[in-house]
Design a protein around this motif. Structure first.
Motif, mmCIF file in Angstrom:
data_model
loop_
_atom_site.group_PDB
_atom_site.id
_atom_site.type_symbol
_atom_site.label_atom_id
_atom_site.label_comp_id
_atom_site.label_asym_id
_atom_site.label_seq_id
_atom_site.Cartn_x
_atom_site.Cartn_y
_atom_site.Cartn_z
ATOM 1 N N ILE A 298 170.297 87.848 61.683
ATOM 2 C CA ILE A 298 170.727 89.075 62.681
ATOM 3 C C ILE A 298 171.895 88.999 63.167
ATOM 4 O O ILE A 298 172.970 88.498 62.362
ATOM 5 C CB ILE A 298 169.826 88.623 63.719
ATOM 6 C CG1 ILE A 298 170.167 89.521 65.106
ATOM 7 C CG2 ILE A 298 169.847 87.184 63.979
ATOM 8 C CD1 ILE A 298 168.661 89.332 66.013
ATOM 9 N N LYS B 115 171.279 93.289 72.178
ATOM 10 C CA LYS B 115 169.767 92.640 71.750
ATOM 11 C C LYS B 115 168.818 93.169 72.903
ATOM 12 O O LYS B 115 168.358 92.902 73.884
ATOM 13 C CB LYS B 115 169.430 91.138 71.462
ATOM 14 C CG LYS B 115 170.479 90.657 69.976
ATOM 15 C CD LYS B 115 170.293 91.074 68.481
ATOM 16 C CE LYS B 115 171.182 91.765 68.403
ATOM 17 N NZ LYS B 115 171.516 92.704 66.715
ATOM 18 N N HIS B 116 167.941 93.464 71.615
ATOM 19 C CA HIS B 116 166.408 94.055 72.808
ATOM 20 C C HIS B 116 164.874 93.739 72.666
ATOM 21 O O HIS B 116 165.212 92.764 70.970
ATOM 22 C CB HIS B 116 166.592 95.329 72.463
ATOM 23 C CG HIS B 116 166.635 96.375 71.231
ATOM 24 N ND1 HIS B 116 165.177 95.385 70.661
ATOM 25 C CD2 HIS B 116 167.512 96.192 70.048
ATOM 26 C CE1 HIS B 116 165.532 96.558 69.173
ATOM 27 N NE2 HIS B 116 167.140 96.543 68.805
ATOM 28 N N GLY C 165 163.119 94.498 70.462
ATOM 29 C CA GLY C 165 161.774 94.857 69.480
ATOM 30 C C GLY C 165 162.921 93.661 68.663
ATOM 31 O O GLY C 165 161.952 93.122 67.626
ATOM 32 N N TYR D 185 161.571 83.355 64.999
ATOM 33 C CA TYR D 185 162.459 82.467 63.911
ATOM 34 C C TYR D 185 161.920 80.936 64.914
ATOM 35 O O TYR D 185 161.358 80.069 64.546
ATOM 36 C CB TYR D 185 163.868 82.461 64.565
ATOM 37 C CG TYR D 185 164.650 84.514 63.816
ATOM 38 C CD1 TYR D 185 163.833 85.439 63.085
ATOM 39 C CD2 TYR D 185 165.230 84.658 65.144
ATOM 40 C CE1 TYR D 185 164.755 86.350 62.597
ATOM 41 C CE2 TYR D 185 165.999 85.562 64.726
ATOM 42 C CZ TYR D 185 165.251 86.715 63.475
ATOM 43 O OH TYR D 185 166.272 87.830 63.563
ATOM 44 N N LYS E 283 171.417 105.624 58.105
ATOM 45 C CA LYS E 283 172.560 105.553 59.246
ATOM 46 C C LYS E 283 173.770 106.057 58.357
ATOM 47 O O LYS E 283 174.425 106.550 59.331
ATOM 48 C CB LYS E 283 173.072 103.937 58.653
ATOM 49 C CG LYS E 283 172.022 103.337 59.820
ATOM 50 C CD LYS E 283 172.513 101.515 59.747
ATOM 51 C CE LYS E 283 172.140 100.383 60.528
ATOM 52 N NZ LYS E 283 171.665 99.273 60.754
ATOM 53 N N VAL F 194 161.333 88.719 59.847
ATOM 54 C CA VAL F 194 161.641 89.683 60.253
ATOM 55 C C VAL F 194 160.305 91.236 60.552
ATOM 56 O O VAL F 194 159.505 90.439 60.708
ATOM 57 C CB VAL F 194 162.331 91.086 58.603
ATOM 58 C CG1 VAL F 194 163.980 89.837 58.311
ATOM 59 C CG2 VAL F 194 161.538 90.608 57.133
ATOM 60 N N GLY F 195 161.332 91.939 61.378
ATOM 61 C CA GLY F 195 160.542 93.149 61.421
ATOM 62 C C GLY F 195 160.487 93.603 60.365
ATOM 63 O O GLY F 195 160.395 94.093 59.286
ATOM 64 N N ASP G 253 161.149 96.951 60.100
ATOM 65 C CA ASP G 253 162.023 97.531 59.113
ATOM 66 C C ASP G 253 162.891 97.111 57.612
ATOM 67 O O ASP G 253 163.129 97.752 57.671
ATOM 68 C CB ASP G 253 163.042 97.935 60.398
ATOM 69 C CG ASP G 253 164.028 96.741 60.885
ATOM 70 O OD1 ASP G 253 163.087 95.834 60.722
ATOM 71 O OD2 ASP G 253 164.393 97.381 61.710
ATOM 72 N N GLN G 254 162.645 96.287 58.423
ATOM 73 C CA GLN G 254 162.878 94.884 56.920
ATOM 74 C C GLN G 254 161.965 95.370 55.395
ATOM 75 O O GLN G 254 162.812 94.532 54.597
ATOM 76 C CB GLN G 254 163.563 93.672 57.022
ATOM 77 C CG GLN G 254 164.585 94.111 58.417
ATOM 78 C CD GLN G 254 165.950 94.434 57.964
ATOM 79 O OE1 GLN G 254 166.396 94.510 57.005
ATOM 80 N NE2 GLN G 254 166.226 95.633 58.737
ATOM 81 N N GLY H 263 153.626 93.395 67.117
ATOM 82 C CA GLY H 263 154.601 93.407 67.329
ATOM 83 C C GLY H 263 156.214 94.252 66.166
ATOM 84 O O GLY H 263 157.505 93.419 66.491
ATOM 85 N N ALA H 264 155.796 94.502 65.006
ATOM 86 C CA ALA H 264 156.337 94.513 64.231
ATOM 87 C C ALA H 264 157.601 95.270 63.725
ATOM 88 O O ALA H 264 158.455 95.709 63.528
ATOM 89 C CB ALA H 264 155.592 94.504 62.739
ATOM 90 N N LYS I 74 162.022 103.860 66.729
ATOM 91 C CA LYS I 74 161.942 102.311 66.302
ATOM 92 C C LYS I 74 162.852 102.261 67.799
ATOM 93 O O LYS I 74 163.705 102.554 68.078
ATOM 94 C CB LYS I 74 162.072 101.744 65.317
ATOM 95 C CG LYS I 74 163.799 101.791 65.129
ATOM 96 C CD LYS I 74 164.127 100.691 64.106
ATOM 97 C CE LYS I 74 164.543 100.371 63.993
ATOM 98 N NZ LYS I 74 165.438 99.035 63.357
ATOM 99 N N MET I 75 162.566 100.785 68.315
ATOM 100 C CA MET I 75 163.645 100.502 70.002
ATOM 101 C C MET I 75 164.892 100.172 69.055
ATOM 102 O O MET I 75 164.590 98.988 67.563
ATOM 103 C CB MET I 75 162.887 99.846 70.578
ATOM 104 C CG MET I 75 163.541 98.953 72.078
ATOM 105 S SD MET I 75 163.063 98.047 72.566
ATOM 106 C CE MET I 75 161.899 98.792 73.616
ATOM 107 N N SER I 76 166.192 100.472 69.708
ATOM 108 C CA SER I 76 166.932 100.416 68.793
ATOM 109 C C SER I 76 168.936 100.480 69.802
ATOM 110 O O SER I 76 168.598 102.120 70.318
ATOM 111 C CB SER I 76 167.752 101.193 67.926
ATOM 112 O OG SER I 76 168.353 101.103 66.931
ATOM 113 N N THR J 291 171.480 101.328 68.742
ATOM 114 C CA THR J 291 171.463 102.502 67.473
ATOM 115 C C THR J 291 171.336 103.519 67.803
ATOM 116 O O THR J 291 171.880 105.209 68.078
ATOM 117 C CB THR J 291 172.162 101.578 65.998
ATOM 118 O OG1 THR J 291 171.086 101.578 65.984
ATOM 119 C CG2 THR J 291 173.773 100.797 67.369
#
Ligand code: ATP
Ligand code: LTN
Length: 337
Positions: free
Chosen positions: A7, A13-14, A16, A25, A110, A142-143, A145-146, A179-180, A191-193, A195
């Motif tokens: 991470i 950190k949020h 998500g 984890y 990105k 992981v979520g 997005d990975q 909640g993935a 997605k909640m982020s 950035t």
């Protein structure tokens, strides 16, 4: 079983990250020997500030322990404390194809958003693969997005094994059933982020209760009144159902049945309260742990030692199989009497 996840010590950190990361984890550490890595070397692939990086690394260590990682049972360490990780990434870059890296969605997204696209942002997934593969991990929580990055690391392990002989374990990703992929409360198609999302639509783990309540109260819902999980038709409401399910453990069906006749107002209020109840104790534990910096550093030093000892043999076996000549020690080169 070996478990590994990483991470980034960037951004606040949020919720998500909690749902796809921290929460998993803490639960997977019960299933085997777990390593959780604060991936500071990944954080330099986009614009960053050295002072903030230093602070965020310890912030994140405190958050990992505050969300339930048990330092007696699991290893928490900082990526830059283990030179084997970036070394392994360089070796793996020989079996990583430029074309496949170019297809990474996270890279494309990105890269699109910035003027300066670092070479590190492009090779980011190779370092992530080394993180996992050096530890012979079986499972990577992981979520969503990975997913693509996990596929890539599996390909790299297989390609390395095919080319140089059986060396690396091919890991599996684990994605939470609910909640993935938590979405932004204001723009539920993103997605909640911290950035990429909106500040008002992102619930931070350290937000005070009033702020959390306000963010959930102003979450966008959809037309109609039914509380139904249907991400296509009702992205806003579905996201809130997922959040409530993550916070309380209740199933989607239970939540739908409970709020069916009530409309969105009471529903959103209850989601807010459930998130406050979830995050309040985490924030309090975090404050306590973060205040004791020497203790955090001590735990990270123990973690680094364990991580180095685990990664080194895999690295050495990669080096050996790839044909690098090993330096001889002074004693070994002395002529025998
Ligand atoms: P961000 O998008 O906020 O910058 P990130 O995904 O780039 O976060 P990390 O903070 O390293 O980077 O992510 C930690 C974990 O959180 C990862 O396993 C990731 O899949 C997960 N995660 C990130 N955003 C979400 C989300 N909106 N829903 C569920 N899981 C998420
Ligand atoms: N790319 C991941 C962070 C990460 C990771 C890892 C996750 C780096 N190395 C190894 C699992 C295993 C992210 O952005 N969330």
């Amino acid at each position: 079983m070996r478990i590994f996840s990483g991470i980034q010590p960037t951004g606040a950190k949020h919720l998500g990250n909690y749902s796809g990361g921290f929460r998993q984890y803490a639960s997977t550490q019960e299933e085997g020997e777990a390593f959780f890595c604060i991936v500071d070397l990944h954080s330099i692939t986009v614009d960053f500030d050295p002072e903030t990086l230093r602070r965020s690394t310890l912030d994140l260590a405190a958050m990992l322990f505050a969300t339930g990682i048990d330092p007696q049972r699991s290893t928490v360490f900082v990526q830059s404390h283990v030179p084997a990780n970036p070394y392994g990434a360089w070796l793996l870059s020989s079996v990583a194809s430029y074309g496949q890296l170019q297809r990474m969605t996270q890279f494309k997204e990105k890269a699109e958003r910035r003027e300066f696209v670092s070479a590190g942002l492009f090779t980011y997934p190779v370092l992530m693969a080394a993180d996992v593969l050096l530890y012979n991990a079986d499972l990577v929580p992981v979520g969503d997005d990975q997913r693509q990055h996990i596929e890539l690391m599996r390909d790299l392990a297989q390609r390395f094994n095919a080319r140089f002989g059986e060396t690396l374990v091919v890991p599996e990703g684990r994605f939470p059933a609910e909640g993935a992929r938590i979405m932004d409360l204001q723009e539920p198609q993103m997605k909640m982020s911290t950035t990429g999302g909106t500040p008002q639509g992102t619930v931070l783990l350290l937000d005070p209760p009033e702020v959390i309540r306000k963010k959930l109260k102003s979450a966008v819902t959809d037309s109609g009144r039914e509380v139904r999980h249907d991400p296509e038709e009702k992205p806003g409401v579905s996201n809130l159902i997922e959040i409530l399910s993550v916070a309380t453990g209740d199933s989607f069906a239970d939540i739908e049945a409970r709020y069916d006749a009530q409309g969105y107002g009471p529903f959103k209020k209850d989601v807010g309260e459930a998130v406050v109840a979830l995050l309040d104790p985490i924030r309090q534990r975090y404050d306590e742990l973060r205040a004791d910096e020497p203790e955090l550093r001590r735990l990270l030093a123990i973690g680094a030692e364990k991580a180095r000892a685990t990664a080194q043999p895999t690295l050495e076996s990669m080096i050996e199989k790839m044909g690098f000549v090993q330096p001889q020690g002074v004693v070994d080169t002395a002529p025998s009497p």
